[in-house]
Structure formats: structure tokens, C-alpha cells
Write a protein that holds these residues in place. Structure first.
Motif, PDB file in Angstrom:
ATOM      1  N   ARG A  50       0.810  -1.220   0.000  1.00 19.84           N
ATOM      2  CA  ARG A  50       0.000   0.000   0.000  1.00 19.84           C
ATOM      3  C   ARG A  50       0.845   1.273   0.000  1.00 19.84           C
ATOM      4  O   ARG A  50       0.386   2.303  -0.475  1.00 19.84           O
ATOM      5  N   ARG A  54       6.211   4.684  -2.552  1.00 23.52           N
ATOM      6  CA  ARG A  54       5.196   5.634  -3.020  1.00 23.52           C
ATOM      7  C   ARG A  54       5.364   6.988  -2.333  1.00 23.52           C
ATOM      8  O   ARG A  54       4.398   7.701  -2.108  1.00 23.52           O
ATOM      9  N   ARG A  60      -3.754   5.366  -0.718  1.00 23.55           N
ATOM     10  CA  ARG A  60      -4.898   4.790  -1.424  1.00 23.55           C
ATOM     11  C   ARG A  60      -6.145   4.728  -0.555  1.00 23.55           C
ATOM     12  O   ARG A  60      -7.237   4.510  -1.053  1.00 23.55           O
ATOM     13  N   THR A  61      -5.968   4.936   0.743  1.00 24.02           N
ATOM     14  CA  THR A  61      -7.108   4.903   1.657  1.00 24.02           C
ATOM     15  C   THR A  61      -7.612   6.297   2.003  1.00 24.02           C
ATOM     16  O   THR A  61      -8.802   6.561   1.937  1.00 24.02           O
TER      17      THR A  61
END
Length: 84
Positions: A50, A54, A60-61
Motif C-alpha cells: 500500500r 510511493r 490509497r485509503t
């Protein structure tokens, strides 16, 4: 921060760690950069991460930018919004 975890929170953390490790093993591990298994096959767990690699991208949440920190010459990535 670890001293502030309650016993129930520790139990949830242990459960989550076991689930992630089980999923990682089932996916053949992570092939980051040039790692391959002795059979020459790639692992595919890195496709499920996740936050890894990055830095600066939105979570992404919750859409909070992912942060990268270096600990002992190793990079760690986390979401300051989700991972308090």
C-alpha cells in the motif's frame, strides 16, 4: 509509541502481521529490483503493498501523501494519516 499500545491493540497487530506474512509467502515474496527465487521466478507480493516506494503519492485509503524515512540505512514508507 510502542509503550502506548494496549494489549488488545498488540493482539490486533500480531494478527495483522501474521496475515500479511502469510499473504506475502503465498504470493512468492516481493521481487524488488533484481530479486528472484532460486527457480528464477519473480515474487508478486510487491504488487499488493500500500505504501512501499510511493513517497509523496497519495495514500490509497485517505489521500494523505505517503512519507519516506530512513532508519539504519533502510527506507521505510508510511501514511501519516492512517498509520499513527
Amino acid at each position: 509509541a510502542a509503550r502506548r499500545l494496549s494489549r488488545p491493540a498488540c493482539a490486533r497487530l500480531v494478527t495483522a502481521i501474521k496475515q500479511v506474512l502469510t499473504a506475502a509467502i503465498a504470493a512468492g515474496g516481493s521481487s524488488l529490483r533484481d530479486y528472484v527465487h532460486s527457480s528464477g521466478e519473480l515474487g508478486y507480493f510487491q504488487l499488493q503493498t500500500r505504501v512501499y516506494d510511493r513517497d509523496g503519492m497519495p495514500c490509497r485509503t485517505c489521500a494523505t501523501p505517503i512519507r519516506r524515512i530512513v532508519q539504519g540505512q533502510r527506507a521505510s514508507f508510511y501514511c501519516p494519516g492512517c498509520q499513527r
